[in-house]
Design a protein around this motif. Structure first.
Motif, PDB file in Angstrom:
ATOM      1  N   ARG A 245      17.783  54.114  12.612  1.00 12.17           N
ATOM      2  CA  ARG A 245      16.434  54.403  13.136  1.00 12.17           C
ATOM      3  C   ARG A 245      15.453  53.281  12.809  1.00 12.17           C
ATOM      4  O   ARG A 245      14.617  52.900  13.634  1.00 12.17           O
ATOM      5  N   ASP A 246      15.586  52.713  11.601  1.00 11.95           N
ATOM      6  CA  ASP A 246      14.608  51.727  11.148  1.00 11.95           C
ATOM      7  C   ASP A 246      15.042  50.285  11.409  1.00 11.95           C
ATOM      8  O   ASP A 246      14.463  49.334  10.856  1.00 11.95           O
ATOM      9  N   GLY A 247      16.064  50.124  12.236  1.00  7.99           N
ATOM     10  CA  GLY A 247      16.475  48.769  12.628  1.00  7.99           C
ATOM     11  C   GLY A 247      17.095  47.965  11.502  1.00  7.99           C
ATOM     12  O   GLY A 247      16.972  46.734  11.468  1.00  7.99           O
ATOM     13  N   LEU A 248      17.783  48.631  10.566  1.00  3.84           N
ATOM     14  CA  LEU A 248      18.354  47.931   9.409  1.00  3.84           C
ATOM     15  C   LEU A 248      19.862  47.711   9.535  1.00  3.84           C
ATOM     16  O   LEU A 248      20.515  47.293   8.582  1.00  3.84           O
ATOM     17  N   VAL A 249      20.404  47.994  10.729  1.00  3.59           N
ATOM     18  CA  VAL A 249      21.842  47.793  10.956  1.00  3.59           C
ATOM     19  C   VAL A 249      22.113  46.299  11.132  1.00  3.59           C
ATOM     20  O   VAL A 249      21.369  45.605  11.830  1.00  3.59           O
ATOM     21  N   ASP A 250      23.174  45.811  10.497  1.00  4.91           N
ATOM     22  CA  ASP A 250      23.575  44.410  10.661  1.00  4.91           C
ATOM     23  C   ASP A 250      24.575  44.350  11.821  1.00  4.91           C
ATOM     24  O   ASP A 250      25.786  44.383  11.627  1.00  4.91           O
ATOM     25  N   ARG A 251      24.048  44.272  13.037  1.00  5.36           N
ATOM     26  CA  ARG A 251      24.911  44.336  14.222  1.00  5.36           C
ATOM     27  C   ARG A 251      25.853  43.139  14.301  1.00  5.36           C
ATOM     28  O   ARG A 251      26.996  43.264  14.746  1.00  5.36           O
TER      29      ARG A 251
END
Ligand code: SF4
Length: 449
Positions: A245-251
Motif C-alpha cells: 500500500r505504501d509503495g515499499l515493495v522492491d519490484r
C-alpha cells in the motif's frame, strides 16, 4: 571430545563441545585429574562461546557423576509389568547375547522390517546422532524413522520460498539496523547471539521481539509486539499489505530474483487491516509501524528459531516470514534477510559416504511422530516386534502419548533402550543399556544456527 592438553602426570584438559539441540554449540574444556572430570567451563578463545556456557550446562558434570546414572545393563525382572521399572543388573555379555537372540528370532519370523530403531537429538553429534546407528540398522534392513518432529517445518517453509532451507549467517546481524526476533527467546535459548545483537544496537539497530509471551528477551528489546498464539501468518500478511500500500515493495528485486510475487501481492492487497488486528491482537498502528520499520530501516533481518516449529502450521509461518525480506529486497544488504539455521551448509560437506542398505531396496519409513499409531496398528505388515531406542525419550516427547504408552506396554514387543538414567521410556524396556555422556565419548560437532 577431542584435543587433549596434558597439564601434569594424571591431569589434562580435554576440549569438546556441547551436545544439546541448541544453535550455539559452545566449545568447552574439561579438566581431568586421574581419569575423573573435575571442571567444565566454556572456552575463552572460542569467539562465539567467549568463555561462557549456559545455566543448563554449567553443572553438567553433576549429571555425569550423578548416583542415578545407569552404569550396567539392566533386564526387566521376569514377571514384572512393563512400565513398573523393576530391573536387575546383568553383564554386557548376557545383554548382547539376549539382544542378538531376540532380534534374530524376530527377523526370522517377520523379516528385518519388524525392527524399528528410534532415535533423535538427545545427544547431537555426527557419530552419536548421525551415522552409526543408521548404518547398522540400514545394513540389517530395518524400518527407518524420519526424524521429523519439528525442524522439518522450518526447512520446508523456508525452502518453499528460497528453494533451499538456508538463510543468512547469524553473526551478520551485527550489520542490521532492524532485527525482528520472531518467536525466539534469544537471551535464554540462543544467548551467545545476544552480544552480536547488542553490537548492532550500539550502532543504532532497533530490536523488536514478536512473541505471544513476555519473555526475558522481550523485556530487553526496544519493542515487544505481543501477537496471539498462532496468528503469525496473519500478521505477516498484514505487514505485506502495508508494504504494498505504501509503495515499499522492491519490484526490481522481485522481478530479478523471484516468481509468483504478483499473486502474493494481489492476495496481500485484499487484506483488511482491521481484521488482521482482530486475528492477531496487534493494533493497526503497530502493524503499520512494524511493516514500515522493516521495509525502511535497513539492513533489516528476521531472526527465527525453533519457537514456530513447535506449533500447528509452523511451516506456513516460516513460509510467510521467508517472503517478507524478498518483498522488501532486504537480501540486497549484508545484515538483511531471514536468519534461521546454518545446518544445511554443513550437510553439504559432511555427507555420509557409506552406502546405506546393502540390498539396494528402499527402506520402509515411518515419521517418528506416528510412533503410537505404528506400535498399536494391528494390521501393520510386518508388525513392529522389536524397538531399539537411543538418544530419545519417546514416552515423553512423541505426540499422542497415550497411544505411545499403549504401544510400549505390548507384551509381544521386545524393547531395548540405551540411556544415561531411567526415563519414562526406559521404564518400559525389556533391556536397558548404559549410554555415555558427552564427556565420555568421541564425536564431531557442527553448529547449526
Ligand atoms: S548455550 Fe547451548 S550450546 Fe551453549 S552450553 Fe548452553 S545448551 Fe550448550
Amino acid at each position: 571430545m577431542t584435543g587433549t592438553e596434558v597439564l601434569r602426570d594424571g591431569a589434562g584438559i580435554v576440549r569438546g563441545a556441547c551436545h544439546h539441540d541448541c544453535p550455539d554449540t559452545c566449545a568447552w574444556e574439561v579438566t581431568v585429574i586421574d581419569g575423573r572430570a573435575v571442571r567444565l567451563r566454556g572456552v575463552d578463545d572460542h569467539p562465539f562461546t567467549a568463555g561462557e556456557l549456559c545455566p543448563k550446562v554449567n553443572r553438567y558434570l553433576d549429571r555425569v557423576y550423578h548416583p542415578d546414572r545407569i552404569l550396567r545393563p539392566l533386564r526387566r525382572v521376569p514377571g514384572s509389568r512393563k512400565g513398573e521399572a523393576r530391573f536387575e543388573p546383568i553383564t554386557w555379555e548376557e545383554a548382547i547375547a539376549e539382544i542378538a537372540e531376540r532380534l534374530t528370532e524376530a527377523i526370522g519370523r517377520h523379516g528385518p522390517e519388524t525392527v524399528l530403531p528410534y532415535s533423535f537429538a538427545g545427544t547431537q553429534g555426527l557419530v552419536q546422532m548421525g551415522v552409526m546407528s543408521q548404518r547398522f540398522f540400514d545394513a540389517m534392513g530395518a524400518t527407518r524413522v524420519h526424524r521429523h518432529l519439528c525442524g522439518v517445518t522450518a526447512w520446508l517453509g523456508a525452502a518453499d520460498v528460497h528453494g533451499v532451507p538456508l538463510g543468512m549467517d547469524p553473526e551478520d546481524l551485527r550489520h542490521s539496523r532492524t532485527i525482528l526476533l520472531w518467536g525466539t527467546n534469544t537471551l535464554v535459548t540462543n544467548r551467545h547471539l545476544w552480544p552480536t545483537i547488542e553490537a548492532a544496537r550500539a550502532e543504532g539497530a532497533v530490536v523488536v521481539v514478536v512473541d505471544p509471551v513476555r519473555t526475558t528477551t522481550a523485556e530487553r528489546a526496544d519493542r515487544h509486539v505481543q501477537l496471539r498464539p498462532g496468528s503469525d501468518v496473519a500478521l505477516v500478511l498484514g505487514m505485506l499489505h502495508v508494504i504494498d500500500r505504501d509503495g515499499l515493495v522492491d519490484r526490481a528485486f522481485l522481478e530479478d530474483h523471484t516468481s509468483g510475487w504478483d499473486e502474493l501481492l494481489a492476495d496481500a492487497r485484499r487484506v483488511d487491516l482491521d481484521a488482521t488486528a482482530t486475528i492477531t491482537g496487534v493494533d493497526v498502528a503497530t502493524i503499520e509501524w512494524l511493516a514500515t520499520t522493516f521495509a525502511t530501516r535497513r539492513p533489516a533481518a528476521v531472526r527465527v528459531l525453533v519457537g514456530l516449529e513447535h506449533r500447528q502450521h509452523g511451516q506456513e509461518a516460516h513460509r510467510a516470514l521467508a517472503m517478507l525480506p524478498a518483498v522488501t529486497g532486504a537480501w540486497r544488504e549484508r545484515g538483511g534477510g531471514l536468519c534461521r539455521s546454518t545446518q544445511q551448509y554443513f550437510d553439504s560437506v559432511l555427507v555420509d559416504p557409506v552406502p546405506r542398505r546393502t540390498d539396494g531396496r528402499p527402506p520402509r519409513v515411518f515419521n517418528m511422530a506416528a510412533l503410537g499409531e505404528v506400535l498399536t496398528d494391528t494390521d501393520l505388515d510386518p508388525p513392529i516386534t522389536a524397538l531399539i531406542v537411543h538418544n530419545c525419550n519417546p514416552a515423553t516427547i512423541t505426540p499422542d502419548q497415550n497411544r505411545v504408552l499403549a504401544g510400549l506396554a505390548r507384551d509381544d514387543l521386545f524393547t531395548v533402550v540405551m540411556e544415561q538414567a531411567m526415563t519414562d521410556t526406559a521404564r518400559y524396556a525389556d533391556l536397558v543399556l548404559p549410554a555415555t555422556t558427552q564427556v565420555e565419548h568421541l564425536d564431531l560437532m557442527n553448529a547449526w544456527g
